[in-house]
Scaffold this motif. Structure first.
Motif, PDB file in Angstrom:
ATOM      1  N   ARG A 182      43.716  46.638  41.969  1.00  0.00           N
ATOM      2  CA  ARG A 182      42.493  46.669  41.155  1.00  0.00           C
ATOM      3  C   ARG A 182      42.710  45.977  39.815  1.00  0.00           C
ATOM      4  O   ARG A 182      41.839  45.243  39.331  1.00  0.00           O
ATOM      5  CB  ARG A 182      42.049  48.122  40.931  1.00  0.00           C
ATOM      6  CG  ARG A 182      41.558  48.824  42.189  1.00  0.00           C
ATOM      7  CD  ARG A 182      40.934  50.172  41.847  1.00  0.00           C
ATOM      8  NE  ARG A 182      40.757  50.988  43.044  1.00  0.00           N
ATOM      9  CZ  ARG A 182      41.499  52.030  43.360  1.00  0.00           C
ATOM     10  NH1 ARG A 182      42.474  52.427  42.538  1.00  0.00           N
ATOM     11  NH2 ARG A 182      41.273  52.712  44.471  1.00  0.00           N
ATOM     12  N   LYS A 183      43.858  46.200  39.205  1.00  0.00           N
ATOM     13  CA  LYS A 183      44.156  45.573  37.917  1.00  0.00           C
ATOM     14  C   LYS A 183      44.196  44.052  38.051  1.00  0.00           C
ATOM     15  O   LYS A 183      43.670  43.317  37.212  1.00  0.00           O
ATOM     16  CB  LYS A 183      45.484  46.100  37.378  1.00  0.00           C
ATOM     17  CG  LYS A 183      45.799  45.655  35.965  1.00  0.00           C
ATOM     18  CD  LYS A 183      47.055  46.336  35.444  1.00  0.00           C
ATOM     19  CE  LYS A 183      47.365  45.903  34.018  1.00  0.00           C
ATOM     20  NZ  LYS A 183      48.592  46.570  33.493  1.00  0.00           N
ATOM     21  N   LYS A 184      44.824  43.575  39.140  1.00  0.00           N
ATOM     22  CA  LYS A 184      44.887  42.133  39.377  1.00  0.00           C
ATOM     23  C   LYS A 184      43.497  41.549  39.614  1.00  0.00           C
ATOM     24  O   LYS A 184      43.164  40.454  39.142  1.00  0.00           O
ATOM     25  CB  LYS A 184      45.779  41.845  40.590  1.00  0.00           C
ATOM     26  CG  LYS A 184      47.262  42.067  40.353  1.00  0.00           C
ATOM     27  CD  LYS A 184      47.845  40.969  39.482  1.00  0.00           C
ATOM     28  CE  LYS A 184      49.349  41.107  39.366  1.00  0.00           C
ATOM     29  NZ  LYS A 184      49.947  40.061  38.491  1.00  0.00           N
ATOM     30  N   HIS A 185      42.670  42.273  40.356  1.00  0.00           N
ATOM     31  CA  HIS A 185      41.357  41.767  40.737  1.00  0.00           C
ATOM     32  C   HIS A 185      40.382  41.696  39.570  1.00  0.00           C
ATOM     33  O   HIS A 185      39.394  40.950  39.636  1.00  0.00           O
ATOM     34  CB  HIS A 185      40.769  42.627  41.853  1.00  0.00           C
ATOM     35  CG  HIS A 185      41.359  42.317  43.200  1.00  0.00           C
ATOM     36  ND1 HIS A 185      41.005  42.995  44.355  1.00  0.00           N
ATOM     37  CD2 HIS A 185      42.292  41.391  43.581  1.00  0.00           C
ATOM     38  CE1 HIS A 185      41.685  42.498  45.370  1.00  0.00           C
ATOM     39  NE2 HIS A 185      42.476  41.542  44.936  1.00  0.00           N
ATOM     40  N   GLU A 186      40.633  42.466  38.523  1.00  0.00           N
ATOM     41  CA  GLU A 186      39.741  42.425  37.359  1.00  0.00           C
ATOM     42  C   GLU A 186      39.640  41.021  36.776  1.00  0.00           C
ATOM     43  O   GLU A 186      38.609  40.645  36.206  1.00  0.00           O
ATOM     44  CB  GLU A 186      40.233  43.399  36.283  1.00  0.00           C
ATOM     45  CG  GLU A 186      40.045  44.867  36.639  1.00  0.00           C
ATOM     46  CD  GLU A 186      40.688  45.785  35.616  1.00  0.00           C
ATOM     47  OE1 GLU A 186      41.271  45.256  34.630  1.00  0.00           O
ATOM     48  OE2 GLU A 186      40.615  47.011  35.788  1.00  0.00           O
ATOM     49  N   ARG A 187      40.700  40.227  36.915  1.00  0.00           N
ATOM     50  CA  ARG A 187      40.739  38.886  36.310  1.00  0.00           C
ATOM     51  C   ARG A 187      40.294  37.785  37.267  1.00  0.00           C
ATOM     52  O   ARG A 187      40.199  36.627  36.865  1.00  0.00           O
ATOM     53  CB  ARG A 187      42.167  38.584  35.832  1.00  0.00           C
ATOM     54  CG  ARG A 187      42.722  39.596  34.847  1.00  0.00           C
ATOM     55  CD  ARG A 187      43.968  39.072  34.152  1.00  0.00           C
ATOM     56  NE  ARG A 187      45.046  38.810  35.103  1.00  0.00           N
ATOM     57  CZ  ARG A 187      45.973  39.698  35.442  1.00  0.00           C
ATOM     58  NH1 ARG A 187      45.949  40.909  34.905  1.00  0.00           N
ATOM     59  NH2 ARG A 187      46.929  39.403  36.300  1.00  0.00           N
ATOM     60  N   VAL A 188      40.031  38.139  38.526  1.00  0.00           N
ATOM     61  CA  VAL A 188      39.685  37.116  39.518  1.00  0.00           C
ATOM     62  C   VAL A 188      38.180  36.884  39.507  1.00  0.00           C
ATOM     63  O   VAL A 188      37.413  37.450  40.299  1.00  0.00           O
ATOM     64  CB  VAL A 188      40.172  37.524  40.926  1.00  0.00           C
ATOM     65  CG1 VAL A 188      39.849  36.419  41.936  1.00  0.00           C
ATOM     66  CG2 VAL A 188      41.665  37.807  40.908  1.00  0.00           C
ATOM     67  N   VAL A 189      37.760  36.045  38.585  1.00  0.00           N
ATOM     68  CA  VAL A 189      36.351  35.674  38.424  1.00  0.00           C
ATOM     69  C   VAL A 189      36.315  34.200  38.051  1.00  0.00           C
ATOM     70  O   VAL A 189      37.114  33.737  37.238  1.00  0.00           O
ATOM     71  CB  VAL A 189      35.667  36.501  37.310  1.00  0.00           C
ATOM     72  CG1 VAL A 189      34.207  36.081  37.153  1.00  0.00           C
ATOM     73  CG2 VAL A 189      35.766  37.982  37.601  1.00  0.00           C
ATOM     74  N   GLY A 190      35.411  33.454  38.663  1.00  0.00           N
ATOM     75  CA  GLY A 190      35.326  32.034  38.323  1.00  0.00           C
ATOM     76  C   GLY A 190      34.302  31.325  39.166  1.00  0.00           C
ATOM     77  O   GLY A 190      33.387  31.946  39.722  1.00  0.00           O
ATOM     78  N   GLY A 191      34.440  29.993  39.261  1.00  0.00           N
ATOM     79  CA  GLY A 191      33.504  29.190  40.030  1.00  0.00           C
ATOM     80  C   GLY A 191      34.204  27.963  40.579  1.00  0.00           C
ATOM     81  O   GLY A 191      35.273  27.562  40.094  1.00  0.00           O
ATOM     82  N   LEU A 192      33.608  27.367  41.608  1.00  0.00           N
ATOM     83  CA  LEU A 192      34.184  26.173  42.217  1.00  0.00           C
ATOM     84  C   LEU A 192      34.054  24.988  41.265  1.00  0.00           C
ATOM     85  O   LEU A 192      32.957  24.699  40.776  1.00  0.00           O
ATOM     86  CB  LEU A 192      33.475  25.855  43.534  1.00  0.00           C
ATOM     87  CG  LEU A 192      33.549  26.916  44.635  1.00  0.00           C
ATOM     88  CD1 LEU A 192      32.804  26.433  45.878  1.00  0.00           C
ATOM     89  CD2 LEU A 192      35.001  27.235  44.982  1.00  0.00           C
ATOM     90  N   SER A 193      35.162  24.313  41.004  1.00  0.00           N
ATOM     91  CA  SER A 193      35.123  23.155  40.105  1.00  0.00           C
ATOM     92  C   SER A 193      34.539  21.930  40.795  1.00  0.00           C
ATOM     93  O   SER A 193      34.095  20.990  40.136  1.00  0.00           O
ATOM     94  CB  SER A 193      36.535  22.829  39.601  1.00  0.00           C
ATOM     95  OG  SER A 193      37.397  22.545  40.696  1.00  0.00           O
ATOM     96  N   GLU A 194      34.530  21.940  42.120  1.00  0.00           N
ATOM     97  CA  GLU A 194      33.924  20.854  42.886  1.00  0.00           C
ATOM     98  C   GLU A 194      33.366  21.417  44.182  1.00  0.00           C
ATOM     99  O   GLU A 194      33.725  22.526  44.590  1.00  0.00           O
ATOM    100  CB  GLU A 194      34.947  19.762  43.179  1.00  0.00           C
ATOM    101  CG  GLU A 194      36.199  20.253  43.875  1.00  0.00           C
ATOM    102  CD  GLU A 194      37.277  19.193  43.966  1.00  0.00           C
ATOM    103  OE1 GLU A 194      37.972  19.164  45.001  1.00  0.00           O
ATOM    104  OE2 GLU A 194      37.415  18.393  43.024  1.00  0.00           O
ATOM    105  N   ALA A 195      32.486  20.673  44.804  1.00  0.00           N
ATOM    106  CA  ALA A 195      31.848  21.150  46.027  1.00  0.00           C
ATOM    107  C   ALA A 195      32.889  21.387  47.113  1.00  0.00           C
ATOM    108  O   ALA A 195      33.867  20.658  47.236  1.00  0.00           O
ATOM    109  CB  ALA A 195      30.810  20.141  46.498  1.00  0.00           C
ATOM    110  N   ALA A 196      32.640  22.424  47.917  1.00  0.00           N
ATOM    111  CA  ALA A 196      33.513  22.738  49.049  1.00  0.00           C
ATOM    112  C   ALA A 196      32.634  22.801  50.299  1.00  0.00           C
ATOM    113  O   ALA A 196      32.369  23.875  50.837  1.00  0.00           O
ATOM    114  CB  ALA A 196      34.244  24.055  48.821  1.00  0.00           C
TER     115      ALA A 196
END
Length: 312
Positions: A85-99
């Motif tokens: 849970r502690k590790k997952h708190e920081r896993v937020v973001g967005g794709l820098s390029e299309a996938a």
């Protein structure tokens, strides 16, 4: 570990399946290979791990955490859950390029997204089920349902809302198989490289002890053979009739080994087939670290310098 008083009793389907070493030594790699076709899961993990260049160290860590919850005491499981849970708190973001067409640049991801939590569990469950069917024996309908419900409970412990998952195994199988056949699957260049590596497309380079060194090619063959044909095609993994024959022989041999101990008293072979697989992954991870210390990359082609510059 198996048999300790934890979240899953010793006679639960989760413990019965996940304590089989044939499952424990193969399901993780298969789940990561198949799961890499989900770009949000792959990019979210790759951009937020300290093991980007050392995938076997990440696999070893993940295996240890998962086994602690499935097979450990409640205290051991709670430590693993708190760490995750502690590790997952920081896993937020967005794709820098299309996938691919369904994941344009800027698409957001989060480790706390209920759907992505479900997908992580789905890839894990699918691989555990597949490897048990292949290497131990086919589960009955009732056992599949029991295993599914245990995995849903397992995912809930990590924070997934119950409503994020199908209510029954039958519903899961229909929806997940539809997903695997859809245009939602896409491999980024790095996911293709890492996934093929984990599937054993390259000869093992790590300094391993004898038993693992001799067993690694067989495990790689089994993992590749267990993949849906479409997944192998997406990766561009070649699979010949000779590969298929060798795979079938390896699977029959493993199933025969598991069949005999069921008819005989408990002994060294029966004991060896059951227990945690984390120690074997830890040995593989140590070999990978030795490779890095010697100046040779574990994952040639994975560039972490650009990520370091972007996050500086």
């Amino acid at each position: 570990m198996p048999g300790k008083q934890g979240y899953f009793p010793a006679d639960s389907m989760a413990v019965r399946v996940m304590s089989k070493r044939a499952v424990g030594l193969t399901y993780g790699e298969r789940a990561l290979v198949v799961g890499a076709t989900n770009p949000l899961l792959y990019v979210g993990t790759a951009e937020n791990t300290s093991h980007r260049e050392t995938p076997y160290n990440r696999l070893a860590l993940t295996g240890r955490l998962f086994e602690a919850v499935f097979l450990g005491t409640k205290a051991e499981a709670d430590r693993a859950l708190q760490f995750t849970r502690k590790k997952h708190e920081r896993v937020v973001g967005g794709l820098s390029e299309a996938a691919g067409p369904n994941h344009p640049a800027g698409t957001r991801y989060s480790a706390r997204d209920p759907h992505l939590m479900y997908m992580t569990m789905a890839f894990t469950f699918d691989s555990a089920e597949a490897m048990h069917d292949l290497l131990v024996r086919k589960l009955t309908d009732g056992e599949r349902e029991g295993l599914w419900q245990d995995f849903v409970r397992w995912a809930e412990l990590f924070g997934m809302p119950r409503s994020a998952a199908p209510a029954t195994y039958r519903e899961f199988r229909a929806s997940f198989d539809t997903y695997l056949a859809s245009d939602q699957l896409f491999l980024t260049a790095e996911a293709r490289l890492v996934g093929a590596h984990l599937a054993g497309a390259e000869k093992q380079k790590y300094p391993l002890p004898g038993t693992l060194r001799h067993g690694a090619p067989v495990l790689a063959l089994i993992v590749q053979g267990s993949l849906p044909s479409r997944i192998r095609e997406i990766y561009g993994l070649r699979w010949s009739s000779a590969d298929e024959l060798a795979f079938r022989i390896a699977v029959r041999t493993m199933r025969a080994v598991h069949f005999r101990p069921r008819l005989a008293p408990a002994g060294p072979l029966r004991i060896a087939l059951r227990g945690p697989s984390a120690p074997s992954y830890a040995t593989l991870a140590r070999g990978e670290r030795e490779l890095i210390r010697s100046g040779r990359p574990s994952m040639p082609g994975v560039d972490t310098t650009r990520r370091a510059q972007e996050t500086a």
